[in-house]
Design an enzyme around this catalytic site. Structure first.
Site, PDB file in Angstrom:
ATOM      1  N   VAL A 113      66.814  65.183  29.017  1.00  0.00           N
ATOM      2  CA  VAL A 113      65.437  64.901  28.414  1.00  0.00           C
ATOM      3  C   VAL A 113      65.084  66.058  27.723  1.00  0.00           C
ATOM      4  O   VAL A 113      63.576  65.967  27.082  1.00  0.00           O
ATOM      5  CB  VAL A 113      64.709  65.472  29.418  1.00  0.00           C
ATOM      6  CG1 VAL A 113      65.029  64.370  31.014  1.00  0.00           C
ATOM      7  CG2 VAL A 113      64.988  66.977  30.381  1.00  0.00           C
ATOM      8  N   ASN A 131      62.596  63.235  36.890  1.00  0.00           N
ATOM      9  CA  ASN A 131      63.215  63.673  38.077  1.00  0.00           C
ATOM     10  C   ASN A 131      63.712  65.032  37.726  1.00  0.00           C
ATOM     11  O   ASN A 131      63.740  66.609  38.523  1.00  0.00           O
ATOM     12  CB  ASN A 131      64.265  63.011  38.743  1.00  0.00           C
ATOM     13  CG  ASN A 131      64.709  64.365  40.151  1.00  0.00           C
ATOM     14  OD1 ASN A 131      64.248  64.648  40.981  1.00  0.00           O
ATOM     15  ND2 ASN A 131      66.264  64.041  39.545  1.00  0.00           N
ATOM     16  N   SER A 149      56.381  70.074  42.196  1.00  0.00           N
ATOM     17  CA  SER A 149      57.196  71.039  43.441  1.00  0.00           C
ATOM     18  C   SER A 149      55.896  71.472  44.476  1.00  0.00           C
ATOM     19  O   SER A 149      54.683  72.045  43.648  1.00  0.00           O
ATOM     20  CB  SER A 149      57.860  72.228  42.622  1.00  0.00           C
ATOM     21  OG  SER A 149      57.856  73.251  44.161  1.00  0.00           O
ATOM     22  N   TYR A 155      59.699  78.918  37.164  1.00  0.00           N
ATOM     23  CA  TYR A 155      59.262  77.385  38.016  1.00  0.00           C
ATOM     24  C   TYR A 155      58.350  77.229  37.341  1.00  0.00           C
ATOM     25  O   TYR A 155      57.647  75.689  37.504  1.00  0.00           O
ATOM     26  CB  TYR A 155      60.307  78.092  38.586  1.00  0.00           C
ATOM     27  CG  TYR A 155      60.594  76.489  39.651  1.00  0.00           C
ATOM     28  CD1 TYR A 155      61.602  75.336  39.167  1.00  0.00           C
ATOM     29  CD2 TYR A 155      59.913  76.219  40.393  1.00  0.00           C
ATOM     30  CE1 TYR A 155      61.561  74.353  40.115  1.00  0.00           C
ATOM     31  CE2 TYR A 155      60.029  75.080  41.544  1.00  0.00           C
ATOM     32  CZ  TYR A 155      61.431  73.742  41.052  1.00  0.00           C
ATOM     33  OH  TYR A 155      61.891  72.880  41.200  1.00  0.00           O
ATOM     34  N   LYS A 196      56.241  73.575  36.902  1.00  0.00           N
ATOM     35  CA  LYS A 196      55.536  72.804  37.515  1.00  0.00           C
ATOM     36  C   LYS A 196      54.259  72.469  37.675  1.00  0.00           C
ATOM     37  O   LYS A 196      54.024  70.989  37.926  1.00  0.00           O
ATOM     38  CB  LYS A 196      56.458  73.025  38.915  1.00  0.00           C
ATOM     39  CG  LYS A 196      57.573  73.283  39.359  1.00  0.00           C
ATOM     40  CD  LYS A 196      57.782  71.640  38.443  1.00  0.00           C
ATOM     41  CE  LYS A 196      59.697  71.457  39.134  1.00  0.00           C
ATOM     42  NZ  LYS A 196      60.690  69.742  38.744  1.00  0.00           N
TER      43      LYS A 196
HETATM   44  P1  NAI Z   1      69.402  68.726  41.715  1.00  0.00           P
HETATM   45  O1  NAI Z   1      69.951  69.585  40.657  1.00  0.00           O
HETATM   46  O2  NAI Z   1      70.305  68.051  42.773  1.00  0.00           O
HETATM   47  O3  NAI Z   1      69.101  67.547  40.384  1.00  0.00           O
HETATM   48  C1  NAI Z   1      68.255  68.221  38.994  1.00  0.00           C
HETATM   49  C2  NAI Z   1      69.002  66.971  38.160  1.00  0.00           C
HETATM   50  O4  NAI Z   1      68.273  67.310  36.869  1.00  0.00           O
HETATM   51  C3  NAI Z   1      71.025  66.866  38.062  1.00  0.00           C
HETATM   52  O5  NAI Z   1      70.946  65.927  38.019  1.00  0.00           O
HETATM   53  C4  NAI Z   1      70.701  68.086  36.837  1.00  0.00           C
HETATM   54  O6  NAI Z   1      72.133  66.653  36.527  1.00  0.00           O
HETATM   55  C5  NAI Z   1      69.400  66.744  35.809  1.00  0.00           C
HETATM   56  N1  NAI Z   1      69.491  67.740  34.931  1.00  0.00           N
HETATM   57  C6  NAI Z   1      69.302  68.726  34.088  1.00  0.00           C
HETATM   58  N2  NAI Z   1      68.579  69.472  32.993  1.00  0.00           N
HETATM   59  C7  NAI Z   1      69.069  68.130  32.581  1.00  0.00           C
HETATM   60  C8  NAI Z   1      68.132  67.340  31.861  1.00  0.00           C
HETATM   61  N3  NAI Z   1      68.011  68.362  30.509  1.00  0.00           N
HETATM   62  N4  NAI Z   1      68.551  65.966  31.508  1.00  0.00           N
HETATM   63  C9  NAI Z   1      68.757  65.395  31.695  1.00  0.00           C
HETATM   64  N5  NAI Z   1      69.154  66.035  33.332  1.00  0.00           N
HETATM   65  C10 NAI Z   1      69.422  67.062  33.594  1.00  0.00           C
HETATM   66  O7  NAI Z   1      68.489  68.817  42.640  1.00  0.00           O
HETATM   67  P2  NAI Z   1      66.872  68.547  43.562  1.00  0.00           P
HETATM   68  O8  NAI Z   1      66.824  69.415  44.107  1.00  0.00           O
HETATM   69  O9  NAI Z   1      67.032  67.006  43.393  1.00  0.00           O
HETATM   70  O10 NAI Z   1      66.001  68.265  42.041  1.00  0.00           O
HETATM   71  C11 NAI Z   1      65.661  66.867  41.762  1.00  0.00           C
HETATM   72  C12 NAI Z   1      64.025  67.942  41.075  1.00  0.00           C
HETATM   73  O11 NAI Z   1      63.727  67.814  42.402  1.00  0.00           O
HETATM   74  C13 NAI Z   1      63.833  68.451  40.471  1.00  0.00           C
HETATM   75  O12 NAI Z   1      62.786  68.388  39.453  1.00  0.00           O
HETATM   76  C14 NAI Z   1      63.469  69.957  41.404  1.00  0.00           C
HETATM   77  O13 NAI Z   1      62.805  70.257  40.525  1.00  0.00           O
HETATM   78  C15 NAI Z   1      62.139  69.883  41.942  1.00  0.00           C
HETATM   79  N6  NAI Z   1      62.689  69.643  43.493  1.00  0.00           N
HETATM   80  C16 NAI Z   1      63.203  69.997  44.306  1.00  0.00           C
HETATM   81  C17 NAI Z   1      63.003  70.840  45.680  1.00  0.00           C
HETATM   82  C18 NAI Z   1      64.515  70.685  46.451  1.00  0.00           C
HETATM   83  O14 NAI Z   1      64.144  71.669  47.660  1.00  0.00           O
HETATM   84  N7  NAI Z   1      65.586  70.530  46.074  1.00  0.00           N
HETATM   85  C19 NAI Z   1      61.847  70.810  46.089  1.00  0.00           C
HETATM   86  C20 NAI Z   1      60.779  70.798  44.867  1.00  0.00           C
HETATM   87  C21 NAI Z   1      60.837  70.203  44.165  1.00  0.00           C
END
Ligand code: NAI
Length: 259
Positions: free
Chosen positions: A70, A96, A149, A162, A166
């Protein structure tokens, strides 16, 4: 299917999910496929996406794995080109992808700050703009769902970069909602509380993590990924047809905890 459940259906829709290789993105990809969408799985770890695409196909779904960074405009355009070539114009985007390394403000380097903003804010903008430009060009309605978030609405120690990114996603969602409403493109955000994924790692298994959950989250538990299904389907489908510019907190009450 009843008329009511039909409103939550994504049948016939092309749904592109960024960061679909793990966590929330991989989970909601499954949800979108079950709701009838043709799903475009987009992330950097393409082997993982290919496995997920094969699983969804085994279950009778249709999915395409595409490489996506991204932070790179050409990569975003190429992912949308690939999606369009296979399934047609993308109708729904789940923005996401994100990173989440904590670092106290005094120790943050220029690179840490920039990497956070580049992925978590610039990336969301770039993908949303690319999706919207293509929808407008094709004169089609659409829905953009941005994963913000609760840290975009409140702050947390060690997360100044962060929280700032967000909060930007929250404001960007509202500003795009305003500009795109008459083009029939809705833009909304989900503000999750804490869910166990690679991002949150093992912290919540520790004594300190358990105490945090007990003290800071009114429901005294973490979220289950399935508890994001309803909010996502609402915003992505016709069920949310009159919703734009909204931010849905899914956080066990953490944003209304006792001050
Ligand atoms: P995760 O680390 O499992 O998923 C994040 C995904 O984004 C991963 O697949 C990663 O490879 C991908 N990613 C990172 N940089 C990238 C890039 N430059 N291009 C393409 N893909 C990229 O973590 P999660 O928790 O599933 O996070 C998903 C979203 O949810 C994020 O935006 C995170 O900030 C948000 N979030 C998560 C929370 C939680 O408690 N897990 C709470 C609040 C928000």
């Amino acid at each position: 299917m009843t008329e009511q459940s039909q409103r939550f259906s994504l049948a016939g829709k092309v749904v592109l999910i960024t960061g679909a290789s793990s966590g929330i993105g991989a989970h909601l990809a499954q949800v979108a496929a079950t709701a009838g969408a043709r799903v475009v799985l987009a992330a950097r770890r393409v082997e993982r996406l290919a496995e997920l695409a094969a699983r969804l196909a085994d279950q009778g779904g249709e999915a395409l794995a595409v490489p996506l960074d991204v932070t790179d405009r050409a990569s975003v355009e190429a992912a949308f080109d690939a999606a369009q070539a296979r399934f047609g114009v993308v109708d729904v985007v789940l923005n996401n992808a994100g990173i989440g390394q904590g670092q106290r403000a005094l120790e943050l380097s220029e690179d840490d700050w920039r990497a956070m903003l580049a992925t978590n804010l610039d990336g969301v903008w770039r993908v949303a703009q690319c999706a919207a430009q293509r929808l407008v060009q094709a004169d089609r309605p659409g829905s953009i769902v941005n994963i913000a978030s609760m840290l975009g609405l409140r702050v947390g120690m060690g997360y100044s970069h962060y929280c700032t990114a967000k909060a930007g996603v929250v404001q960007l969602s509202k500003a795009l909602a305003l500009e795109l409403a008459r083009k029939r493109i809705r833009v909304n955000a989900i503000a999750p509380g804490y869910f166990i994924t690679e991002m949150t790692g093992g912290y919540f298994d520790s004594e300190q993590g358990r105490k945090y959950v007990h003290d800071a989250i009114p429901m005294r538990r973490l979220g289950e990924l399935s508890e994001l299904d309803g909010p996502f389907l609402l915003l992505a489908s016709e069920a949310g047809a009159f919703m734009t510019g909204s931010v849905l907190a899914v956080d066990g009450g953490q944003l209304v905890n006792n001050l």
